[in-house]
Enzyme design. Sequence first.
Site, PDB file in Angstrom:
ATOM      1  N   ASN A  34       0.802  -1.272   0.038  1.00  0.00           N
ATOM      2  CA  ASN A  34       0.060  -0.170   0.066  1.00  0.00           C
ATOM      3  C   ASN A  34       0.848   1.263   0.037  1.00  0.00           C
ATOM      4  O   ASN A  34       1.445   1.685   0.830  1.00  0.00           O
ATOM      5  CB  ASN A  34      -1.038  -0.203   1.371  1.00  0.00           C
ATOM      6  CG  ASN A  34      -1.664   1.200   1.617  1.00  0.00           C
ATOM      7  OD1 ASN A  34      -2.018   2.056   0.446  1.00  0.00           O
ATOM      8  ND2 ASN A  34      -2.441   1.319   2.510  1.00  0.00           N
ATOM      9  N   LYS A  87       0.214   4.369  -0.239  1.00  0.00           N
ATOM     10  CA  LYS A  87      -0.520   5.507   0.211  1.00  0.00           C
ATOM     11  C   LYS A  87      -0.092   6.646  -0.568  1.00  0.00           C
ATOM     12  O   LYS A  87      -0.125   6.679  -1.754  1.00  0.00           O
ATOM     13  CB  LYS A  87       0.018   5.739   1.761  1.00  0.00           C
ATOM     14  CG  LYS A  87      -0.037   4.521   2.746  1.00  0.00           C
ATOM     15  CD  LYS A  87       0.046   4.500   4.185  1.00  0.00           C
ATOM     16  CE  LYS A  87      -0.082   3.295   4.708  1.00  0.00           C
ATOM     17  NZ  LYS A  87       0.039   3.107   6.156  1.00  0.00           N
ATOM     18  N   HIS A 114      -9.495   1.050   5.146  1.00  0.00           N
ATOM     19  CA  HIS A 114      -8.167   1.191   5.858  1.00  0.00           C
ATOM     20  C   HIS A 114      -8.319   2.297   6.669  1.00  0.00           C
ATOM     21  O   HIS A 114      -9.138   3.103   6.835  1.00  0.00           O
ATOM     22  CB  HIS A 114      -6.987   1.732   4.526  1.00  0.00           C
ATOM     23  CG  HIS A 114      -5.740   1.865   5.322  1.00  0.00           C
ATOM     24  ND1 HIS A 114      -5.384   2.763   6.136  1.00  0.00           N
ATOM     25  CD2 HIS A 114      -4.773   0.813   5.094  1.00  0.00           C
ATOM     26  CE1 HIS A 114      -4.062   2.334   6.399  1.00  0.00           C
ATOM     27  NE2 HIS A 114      -3.565   1.377   5.740  1.00  0.00           N
ATOM     28  N   GLU A 129      -6.669   4.645   7.925  1.00  0.00           N
ATOM     29  CA  GLU A 129      -6.518   6.008   7.672  1.00  0.00           C
ATOM     30  C   GLU A 129      -7.774   6.617   7.071  1.00  0.00           C
ATOM     31  O   GLU A 129      -8.141   8.103   7.058  1.00  0.00           O
ATOM     32  CB  GLU A 129      -5.308   6.117   6.825  1.00  0.00           C
ATOM     33  CG  GLU A 129      -4.134   5.820   7.535  1.00  0.00           C
ATOM     34  CD  GLU A 129      -2.959   5.433   6.859  1.00  0.00           C
ATOM     35  OE1 GLU A 129      -2.819   5.603   5.577  1.00  0.00           O
ATOM     36  OE2 GLU A 129      -1.861   4.906   7.507  1.00  0.00           O
ATOM     37  N   GLU A 175      -5.614  -5.414  10.491  1.00  0.00           N
ATOM     38  CA  GLU A 175      -4.325  -4.318  10.735  1.00  0.00           C
ATOM     39  C   GLU A 175      -4.547  -3.503  12.063  1.00  0.00           C
ATOM     40  O   GLU A 175      -5.469  -2.562  12.188  1.00  0.00           O
ATOM     41  CB  GLU A 175      -4.360  -3.464   9.656  1.00  0.00           C
ATOM     42  CG  GLU A 175      -4.084  -3.833   8.141  1.00  0.00           C
ATOM     43  CD  GLU A 175      -3.475  -2.828   7.411  1.00  0.00           C
ATOM     44  OE1 GLU A 175      -2.230  -3.001   6.916  1.00  0.00           O
ATOM     45  OE2 GLU A 175      -4.118  -1.802   7.030  1.00  0.00           O
ATOM     46  N   GLY A 214       2.358   1.977  10.670  1.00  0.00           N
ATOM     47  CA  GLY A 214       3.436   2.949  10.734  1.00  0.00           C
ATOM     48  C   GLY A 214       4.247   3.370  12.061  1.00  0.00           C
ATOM     49  O   GLY A 214       4.502   4.313  12.054  1.00  0.00           O
ATOM     50  N   SER A 274       3.476  -2.602  10.246  1.00  0.00           N
ATOM     51  CA  SER A 274       4.897  -2.454  10.459  1.00  0.00           C
ATOM     52  C   SER A 274       5.696  -3.727  10.162  1.00  0.00           C
ATOM     53  O   SER A 274       6.337  -4.207  10.694  1.00  0.00           O
ATOM     54  CB  SER A 274       5.198  -1.970  11.837  1.00  0.00           C
ATOM     55  OG  SER A 274       4.949  -0.767  11.997  1.00  0.00           O
TER      56      SER A 274
END
Length: 250
Positions: free
Chosen positions: A9, A11, A95, A97, A167, A173, A213
């Site tokens: 991904n 991003k 996701h 985010e 996730e 991250g 991660s």
Amino acid sequence: MRKKIIAGNWKMNNDKYETKELITSINKSLEFRDDLRVIIAPSYTNLESSVTYSNQTLIEVSAQNIHQKTSGAFTGEISAPMLLSIGVNIVIVGHSERREYFNEDEILLFEKVKTAVENKMEVIFCFGEKIKERKAEKHFDIVSSQIRNVLFKLKNDDFKNIILAYEPVWAIGTGETANSNQIQEMHSHIRKLISDKYGNKLSQEVSILYGGSIKPSNANEIFSNNDVDGGLIGGASLNSDAFLNIINSI
Ligand code: PGA
């Protein structure tokens, strides 16, 4: 037998030139394997060229987002038929985010998933608990409800187009990864949930990826868990050596 999947991904990273460079350098060392799918999700502006660069290679191209309607007055949005017309038939939905920064709630996520599968697209559906929820030992309940509230409205046939990606938000991250036990127990919980709803056969066929991660140093251990069928990789997918190293760990 379900295939292993490594998905990158990207991003909001990589312009037109960086996109070409990264795909070219992944391709140089990527050997064909029929037990593995490699997916990358570049930004919208680079999707079509990524499809071209990936032609005749193991790499498949996914979008990072989709609009829930197929056309209309929605300034700035991109629809399933648009993606299909440039050869993109995979999309990431849910996701953390998008949930957090773009206020995507479960009603919207269901509409997006539904539109995608109705248009014969595959969906990488992401979900996972926040740190507060894990500390309160609510992670199994949260993940169950994230899956139930969106995916369990799908018919058996539509569910075949779903790839799951667990996730944990606290691991995205942050450099912090869930440990092997935490990952395997959650993935087996998810597979059982799918089995109870859609039957054992479908639950054995669905791929469940871990994300958060993943890096060359931990990929091997994460992928050695029975119910982990691959990974959704953010940061480490932006570097060809790291991404290839992760691919070679599965
Ligand atoms: P990360 O991102 O690998 O940088 O933690 C994973 C993701 O957001 O899918």
